[in-house]
Design an enzyme around this catalytic site. Structure first.
Site: not given
Length: 490
Positions: A160-161, A169, A184-186, A239, A260, A288, A294, A391
């Site tokens: 989502w970020n 990407r 599948k997007p968040a 995650s 990732e 930022r 991440c 994190e």
């Protein structure tokens, strides 16, 4: 930005699933709300896909796979390039949409459009540069051909970020390589992916090449796609715990995977560093995207000789940051994505203070609507503090100190993660030692931003597998095939 402009944009974003080149409702007819984290108010309702929708999307991707793989590279390249041009022309729309659904300040959202869109341009150029090799075998009895081919249908799972950059990407190299995909997007930020898909379709992407399933039941949707024996590749950003589960599921089908995952980036400031330059880099590396990255610097490991100066200067900058809804003029820190994220930031700060650290700036949730947390500096963080191990994913800068280079490197590497590391020093020999010594997939020397579409992005240890971006990025979507042709005269 007027409320009318926001409403007009939201009305332009598709709300359905995109399967086989058509927008459609979910199999159940259900939908879910996408909310503005700055206000808590609903922005839009989008289709809530399920396992049946996932299966249909996979069918569409498989049906289109052979034709898309045979499509000339120049045609694939042109579609990506037209999409790049269209996204650039709609920079304001994409930026506003990301600000609304994710919360980042509008200026940063525009920066993401520039950065994320570069993956479309880069991979449009890489599409026509997929190479192999040809030559005689050592025995002189034949000719060896080494060729590259699309791996086949892919499943792309985005976080989502960075709603645009994380999609481009993955979509960019997959399509450039000749692969079809189910993305599948968040569920927190699906709108940007839906708008991007609409632009791709307008740019001439054939039906079934890219299919989108929005859902609140990620396990069911992705589980269905991953279990399909026709799937060949999984790419996930998110995650580490979820990544581990997906890797276990992927093992059954021996899937190609790109992961990732989490990060715990060290930001090491040596005694000989230009402290003012380090402060500038810290502001970028930490704040930022509201710290929700991440690649965000998570642990500021500062030489004891300059720790006081660094902390004072960075605290002055942080104290002056303006918090608010990202559409407001001059806002530098927007809301965290949800209440869970805000509670985690507060919990990490409280734990550090309980172990002897001091809050220099901030340290509190902001009252009122939205999930805001004050930009914060915590100094004197002690070993064993959770903030050094977990994190943060929020606007909290935590400072610990070290005595010498050996200890600084040891502290930087004292984590299960290894995505990116930052280091500030004016000693060139030390900088080159750090390139070898830091256990990370990426290193920034005297800079607080390393991401670039032309460079391989990815980590080591439990930060993931594979690379995105650069020449390496398209290779993740290509299989290598060896062919031997005997010489007829041998």
């Amino acid at each position: 930005m007027t409320a009318q402009a926001e409403r007009s944009l939201l009305e332009d974003v598709p709300s359905g699933l995109f399967i086989g080149g058509e927008w459609r409702p979910s199999a159940t007819g259900r939908s879910f709300s996408v909310d503005d984290p700055a206000t808590g108010e609903a922005l839009a309702e989008v289709a809530d896909g399920n396992a049946d929708d996932a299966a249909a999307a996979m069918d569409a991707a498989v049906e289109a796979a052979a034709s898309w793989a045979r499509t000339p590279a120049r045609q694939r390249s042109d579609i990506l390039r037209r999409t790049f041009d269209a996204v650039r022309a709609r920079t304001d729309d994409f930026a506003l949409l990301m600000t609304l659904e994710m919360g980042k300040p509008l200026a940063e959202a525009k920066g993401e459009v520039t950065y994320g869109n570069e993956f479309l341009r880069w991979f449009s150029e890489e599409a026509v540069r997929i190479e192999g090799r040809f030559g005689p075998n050592p025995e002189g009895t034949g000719r060896m051909i080494v060729s590259r081919h699309p791996v086949g249908p892919c499943h792309l799972i985005t976080p989502w970020n960075f709603p645009l950059a994380m999609a481009t990407r993955k979509v960019g190299p997959a399509l450039a390589a000749g692969c079809t995909a189910v993305i599948k997007p968040a569920d927190l930020t699906p709108l940007t992916t839906l708008l991007l898909t609409s632009v791709l379709a307008e740019a001439g992407l054939p039906p079934g090449v890219l299919n989108v399933v929005t859902t609140t039941d990620a396990a069911s949707v992705s589980g269905t796609v991953i279990a399909d024996p026709r799937l060949r590749k999984l790419s996930f950003t998110g995650s580490t715990p979820v990544g581990r589960r997906l890797l276990a599921q992927s093992a059954e089908g021996v899937l190609r995977t790109s992961m990732e995952l989490g990060g715990n980036a060290p930001f090491v400031v040596f005694a000989d560093a230009d402290v003012d330059l380090a402060v500038e880099g810290a502001m970028l590396a930490k704040f930022r995207n509201i710290g929700e990255a991440c690649t965000a610097a998570n642990r500021f490991i500062v030489a004891a000789e300059v720790a006081e100066e660094f902390t004072a200067k960075v605290s002055e900058r942080v104290a002056a940051m303006r918090v608010g809804r990202g559409t407001e003029e001059g806002v530098q820190v927007g809301p965290l994505i949800n209440e869970k994220a805000r509670e985690k930031a507060g919990s990490l700060v409280s734990d550090a203070v309980g172990r002897g650290a001091e809050v220099v700036v901030g340290g509190h949730a902001v009252d009122g609507p939205g999930t805001f947390y004050e930009p914060t500096v915590v100094a004197g963080v002690r070993p064993g503090s959770r903030i050094l191990a977990e994190e943060i994913f929020g606007p909290v800068l935590a400072v610990a100190t070290f005595a010498d280079e050996e200890e600084g490197v040891a502290l930087a590497n004292d984590t299960e993660y290894g995505l990116v590391g930052y280091a500030y020093t004016q000693d060139l020999a030390r900088a080159m030692r750090l390139v070898d010594a830091l256990e990370t997939g990426m290193v920034g020397i005297n800079t607080g931003v390393v991401s670039n579409a032309a460079a391989p992005f990815g980590g080591v240890k439990q930060s993931g597998l594979g690379r995105e971006g650069g020449r390496e990025g398209i290779g993740e979507y290509l299989e290598t095939r060896y062919t031997l042709i005997p010489d007829p005269w041998a």
